[in-house]
Write a protein that holds these residues in place. Structure first.
Motif, PDB file in Angstrom:
ATOM      1  N   ILE B 123       0.881  -1.164   0.000  1.00 27.87           N
ATOM      2  CA  ILE B 123       0.000   0.000   0.000  1.00 27.87           C
ATOM      3  C   ILE B 123       0.912   1.205   0.000  1.00 27.87           C
ATOM      4  CG2 ILE B 123      -1.804   1.251   1.233  1.00 27.87           C
ATOM      5  CD1 ILE B 123      -2.571  -1.384   2.548  1.00 27.87           C
ATOM      6  N   PHE B 221       8.175   0.290   9.606  1.00 26.31           N
ATOM      7  CA  PHE B 221       8.242  -0.214   8.228  1.00 26.31           C
ATOM      8  C   PHE B 221       9.670  -0.539   7.783  1.00 26.31           C
ATOM      9  CE2 PHE B 221       3.843   1.258   7.454  1.00 26.31           C
ATOM     10  CZ  PHE B 221       3.393   0.121   6.810  1.00 26.31           C
ATOM     11  N   PHE B 228      11.677  -7.980   9.881  1.00 26.65           N
ATOM     12  CA  PHE B 228      11.441  -8.006  11.326  1.00 26.65           C
ATOM     13  C   PHE B 228      10.082  -7.395  11.633  1.00 26.65           C
ATOM     14  CE2 PHE B 228      12.419  -6.627  15.757  1.00 26.65           C
ATOM     15  CZ  PHE B 228      12.664  -7.890  16.262  1.00 26.65           C
ATOM     16  N   ALA B 230       7.877  -7.755  14.026  1.00 28.20           N
ATOM     17  CA  ALA B 230       7.455  -7.339  15.375  1.00 28.20           C
ATOM     18  C   ALA B 230       7.614  -5.831  15.545  1.00 28.20           C
ATOM     19  CB  ALA B 230       8.267  -8.078  16.424  1.00 28.20           C
ATOM     20  N   SER B 233       4.571  -3.947  14.223  1.00 32.67           N
ATOM     21  CA  SER B 233       3.437  -3.924  15.152  1.00 32.67           C
ATOM     22  C   SER B 233       3.662  -2.863  16.215  1.00 32.67           C
ATOM     23  CB  SER B 233       3.276  -5.280  15.837  1.00 32.67           C
ATOM     24  OG  SER B 233       2.967  -6.256  14.895  1.00 32.67           O
ATOM     25  N   PHE B 234       4.876  -2.849  16.741  1.00 32.62           N
ATOM     26  CA  PHE B 234       5.195  -1.917  17.805  1.00 32.62           C
ATOM     27  C   PHE B 234       5.150  -0.472  17.294  1.00 32.62           C
ATOM     28  CE2 PHE B 234       7.768  -0.044  21.182  1.00 32.62           C
ATOM     29  CZ  PHE B 234       7.270  -0.713  22.286  1.00 32.62           C
ATOM     30  N   SER B 236       3.750   0.758  14.572  1.00 37.97           N
ATOM     31  CA  SER B 236       2.460   1.228  14.066  1.00 37.97           C
ATOM     32  C   SER B 236       1.473   1.464  15.202  1.00 37.97           C
ATOM     33  CB  SER B 236       1.882   0.251  13.036  1.00 37.97           C
ATOM     34  OG  SER B 236       1.651  -1.008  13.611  1.00 37.97           O
ATOM     35  N   LYS B 237       1.661   0.746  16.296  1.00 39.51           N
ATOM     36  CA  LYS B 237       0.828   1.001  17.482  1.00 39.51           C
ATOM     37  C   LYS B 237       1.139   2.391  18.036  1.00 39.51           C
ATOM     38  CE  LYS B 237       0.045   0.791  22.123  1.00 39.51           C
ATOM     39  NZ  LYS B 237       0.543   1.765  23.073  1.00 39.51           N
ATOM     40  N   GLU B 240      -0.134   5.103  15.759  1.00 40.52           N
ATOM     41  CA  GLU B 240      -1.586   5.289  15.903  1.00 40.52           C
ATOM     42  C   GLU B 240      -1.893   6.124  17.151  1.00 40.52           C
ATOM     43  OE1 GLU B 240      -4.110   4.389  13.904  1.00 40.52           O
ATOM     44  OE2 GLU B 240      -5.759   4.901  15.249  1.00 40.52           O
ATOM     45  N   ASP B 241      -1.169   5.881  18.233  1.00 38.70           N
ATOM     46  CA  ASP B 241      -1.357   6.699  19.442  1.00 38.70           C
ATOM     47  C   ASP B 241      -1.092   8.170  19.132  1.00 38.70           C
ATOM     48  OD1 ASP B 241      -1.917   4.452  20.925  1.00 38.70           O
ATOM     49  OD2 ASP B 241       0.112   4.233  21.723  1.00 38.70           O
ATOM     50  N   ARG B 243      -1.231   9.655  16.204  1.00 41.71           N
ATOM     51  CA  ARG B 243      -2.278  10.176  15.332  1.00 41.71           C
ATOM     52  C   ARG B 243      -3.527  10.531  16.123  1.00 41.71           C
ATOM     53  NH1 ARG B 243      -1.142  10.863  10.755  1.00 41.71           N
ATOM     54  NH2 ARG B 243      -0.190   9.278   9.485  1.00 41.71           N
ATOM     55  N   ARG B 244      -3.805   9.734  17.147  1.00 42.22           N
ATOM     56  CA  ARG B 244      -4.984  10.020  17.965  1.00 42.22           C
ATOM     57  C   ARG B 244      -4.772  11.274  18.795  1.00 42.22           C
ATOM     58  NH1 ARG B 244      -7.113   3.959  19.745  1.00 42.22           N
ATOM     59  NH2 ARG B 244      -7.504   3.273  17.601  1.00 42.22           N
ATOM     60  N   ARG B 253      -7.177  13.579  12.057  1.00 37.02           N
ATOM     61  CA  ARG B 253      -6.038  12.683  12.331  1.00 37.02           C
ATOM     62  C   ARG B 253      -4.751  13.148  11.647  1.00 37.02           C
ATOM     63  NH1 ARG B 253      -6.705   7.266  13.915  1.00 37.02           N
ATOM     64  NH2 ARG B 253      -5.617   6.474  12.082  1.00 37.02           N
ATOM     65  N   ASP B 281       8.276   4.052  25.915  1.00 33.68           N
ATOM     66  CA  ASP B 281       8.187   3.090  24.820  1.00 33.68           C
ATOM     67  C   ASP B 281       9.342   3.226  23.835  1.00 33.68           C
ATOM     68  OD1 ASP B 281       5.960   1.719  25.665  1.00 33.68           O
ATOM     69  OD2 ASP B 281       4.565   3.124  24.720  1.00 33.68           O
TER      70      ASP B 281
END
Ligand code: SF4
Lengths: 168, 455
Positions: B123, B221, B228, B230, B233-234, B236-237, B240-241, B243-244, B253, B281
């Protein structure tokens, strides 16, 4: 790696359904049946950007983050139009992309559907028509479903997929 | 002297060629009869795209260039149309006969070409990459773009600044705040006003959140492109936080229409909480990721851009800073007083660009903390004055340059040079000692905008 697994166990599962939860629950069986019948259990989507501002792509990428985790619904983004059931089209159908979009559409095996994503392909985003813009996309392709928004949020895109599945 | 941009505009009896350097602006008038310019590409290689674009846009010839191929106008684009000329008013054009584009190709025994794009496997935005290969090894890459060209410059001509705003903020969404800051700066230059400190802080706060979001996405990415998952996931999480947070602050957003001239009553506590957990984090992420040797095996020494070449190609942003260039538009008193420290690495490889992003996220956290305030100050705007205005902003990708000419209260010429427009031209230099499988990784480590490049 130990650190990672510790963290992983503490964090648990992040996937959330929020408002969609009830709706998804209700629709789950229906979707599963439909996806199973029409798409052999998995709905494969080929995303094509025909001249976007890249927010619509970013929101599609967000669908795979741990909060939304779209794949649990059996909906996948695939690498080639030849693997796809659906073309998800964003952007303004730029003059330079138009032949490539048509080409990608031809490569999708029958039966196939087009979903337009965001206000751009419907020519409803705040851009004016120029010589370099061919949108609206329905001048070139038969559109089955449109997901509006600028950009539609990940939740709106998910809801859009559900509506599409209901339609066909 | 660093080359920044070159563009042209049509005046009554002539064309004006404007060349922007970091130390000066050069202007040259050329006649409309058989218009031609001399290339700067021999000294500044990245001038060539600007000049090829000038040639497409206005029909001005580049006399002595080694490369006179069309840039924005592709195979089916009608010949002899120059859309930025004032008398060009068509809003629909017809495809003409297919005229093949002559790619830069390395020839030789068993050398073959690999064409990738414009539509890619993921994408991702469309663009074309043409490789000359000897087996797995990349001999040469030509980057070819402008598939997404929407004719933004033409679209904005004749509009008021207010009408242009929703379009400008949608040129390249991952840098939307930066585009809006340049726009706001130009607006205030035209009203002869200064941005009050409280508003400057608010704009800078949004810009750093945009940067954090962008960098976090990339950290995921880039690692993912080295296999790799994992980290994706970390990352992009966390993205997203972020962006919120943007959504909470601006009700959007991506912060579309967020940069204006009034402060908001913001919930500083909730932002501070987010910053605290993000700090934890990102420290964890760094600690974890540096410990994965197989990942750094892919990162280190891959996609090297030497300082010498980065300078020669006038690179900007993360790409430049990872090669040891000291360029960042935030090197100015306002940012320095709020805790800005320029990130810097020397090795110029994927690893260096990865580390720059981690450093910048940490620095943005410090700055956001310093930008937080309780203010509802707003600015009353004066009348606009005609004139030619320039502005710069350090977007999440690099230095953004915007120029707007206002005549009779309307936009007469809009020009913007996305940082990507320069850096894309340096991408092929990073491929010299790598194999084609490294391309996605190298490309992602630069994470350039296609939309901002193509306009
Ligand atoms: S619909 Fe809006 S967000 Fe989506 S690509 Fe178009 S301008 Fe960008």
């Amino acid at each position: 790696m130990i650190k990672f697994w510790n963290k992983r166990l503490k964090l648990g599962l992040l996937t959330e359904n929020i408002e969609l939860e009830d709706e998804i629950k209700e629709l789950e069986k229906e979707i599963k049946d439909r996806v199973k019948k029409s798409f052999a259990g998995s709905l494969a989507i080929r995303m094509v950007d025909s001249g976007s501002c890249n927010a619509c792509e970013a929101e599609c990428n967000a669908l795979s983050n741990p909060y939304y985790n779209l794949e649990r619904l059996g909906i996948y983004f695939v690498a080639s139009p030849r693997h796809a059931d659906v073309m998800l089209l964003s952007g303004l159908m730029s003059f330079n992309m138009t032949p490539h979009v048509k080409d990608a559409y031809l490569q999708i095996p029958e039966p196939k559907w087009v979903i337009t994503l965001g206000d751009c392909p419907a020519m409803q985003a705040p851009f004016d028509k120029t010589y370099a813009i061919n949108a609206p996309a329905n001048n070139y392709l038969k559109i089955t479903h449109h997901i509006s928004g600028c950009p539609p949020t990940p939740l709106e895109i998910m809801r859009g997929f559900l509506e599409f599945l209901r339609k066909i | 002297m660093r080359f920044i941009a070159r563009y042209a505009k049509e005046l009554h009896n002539s064309f004006e060629i404007v060349t922007i350097y970091d130390e000066k602006v050069e202007r040259e008038l050329i006649s409309k009869e058989n218009p031609k310019i001399k290339t700067l590409a021999k000294r500044y290689p990245s001038a060539i795209w600007f000049e090829r674009k000038i040639s497409d846009d206005l029909g001005i010839k580049i006399e002595d260039a080694f490369d006179k191929r069309p840039l924005v106008h592709q195979e089916r684009f009608p010949r002899d149309i120059h859309p930025l000329r004032k008398d060009f008013k068509q809003i629909q054009i017809q495809e003409s006969d297919y005229l093949p584009y002559k790619y830069e190709e390395v020839g030789g025994d068993s050398v073959f070409q690999v064409a990738v794009g414009p539509i890619h496997a993921g994408i991702i935005e469309p663009g074309h990459f043409q490789f000359s290969q000897a087996g797995e090894e990349i001999l040469h890459l030509e980057v070819r773009h402008f598939y997404k060209n929407r004719a933004i410059e033409k679209m904005l001509e004749g509009k008021t600044l207010l009408e242009a705003k929703p379009i400008i903020e949608r040129i390249s969404a991952n840098e939307s705040i930066a585009y809006q800051i340049c726009y706001a700066d130009i607006y205030l230059q035209a009203t002869k006003q200064k941005l009050p400190l409280s508003l400057k802080k608010y704009h800078a706060l949004l810009l750093e959140i945009e940067r954090i979001t962008h960098h976090l996405t990339d950290l995921g990415f880039i690692a993912n492109d080295a296999g790799f998952a994992a980290a994706l996931s970390f990352g992009s999480k966390l993205a997203e936080d972020a962006r919120r947070q943007m959504q909470k602050l601006t009700k959007h957003r991506f912060g579309f229409s967020a940069v204006d001239f009034k402060n908001r009553d913001i919930d500083t506590d909730s932002i501070m909480q987010w910053l605290k957990s993000l700090k934890k984090d990102i420290d964890f992420f760094e600690d974890w990721i540096v410990d994965i040797p197989s990942l750094w095996d892919r990162f280190d020494t891959t996609g090297v851009l030497s300082l010498k070449k980065a300078l020669k190609y006038s690179c900007v942003g993360v790409v430049a800073r990872a090669s040891g260039m000291a360029v960042d538009r935030r090197i100015e008193s306002f940012y320095l007083e709020h805790g800005f420290v320029m990130a810097s690495e020397l090795s110029g490889d994927v690893g260096a660009r990865f580390k720059i992003r981690i450093q910048e996220i940490k620095n943005s956290i410090v700055m956001i903390d310093n930008f937080l305030q309780k203010s509802v100050e707003a600015l009353e705007l004066n009348q606009l004055n005609d004139g030619e205005y320039h502005s710069f902003c350090e977007s999440s990708i690099g230095e953004l340059f915007m120029a707007i000419d206002i005549k009779d209260g309307l936009i007469d010429r809009f020009f913007v040079r996305d940082p990507s427009f320069i850096n894309w031209q340096a991408l092929h230099l990073m491929m010299r000692s790598d194999i084609i499988a490294d391309f996605p990784l190298i490309n992602k480590s630069c994470d350039l905008s296609y939309a901002g490049n193509d306009l």
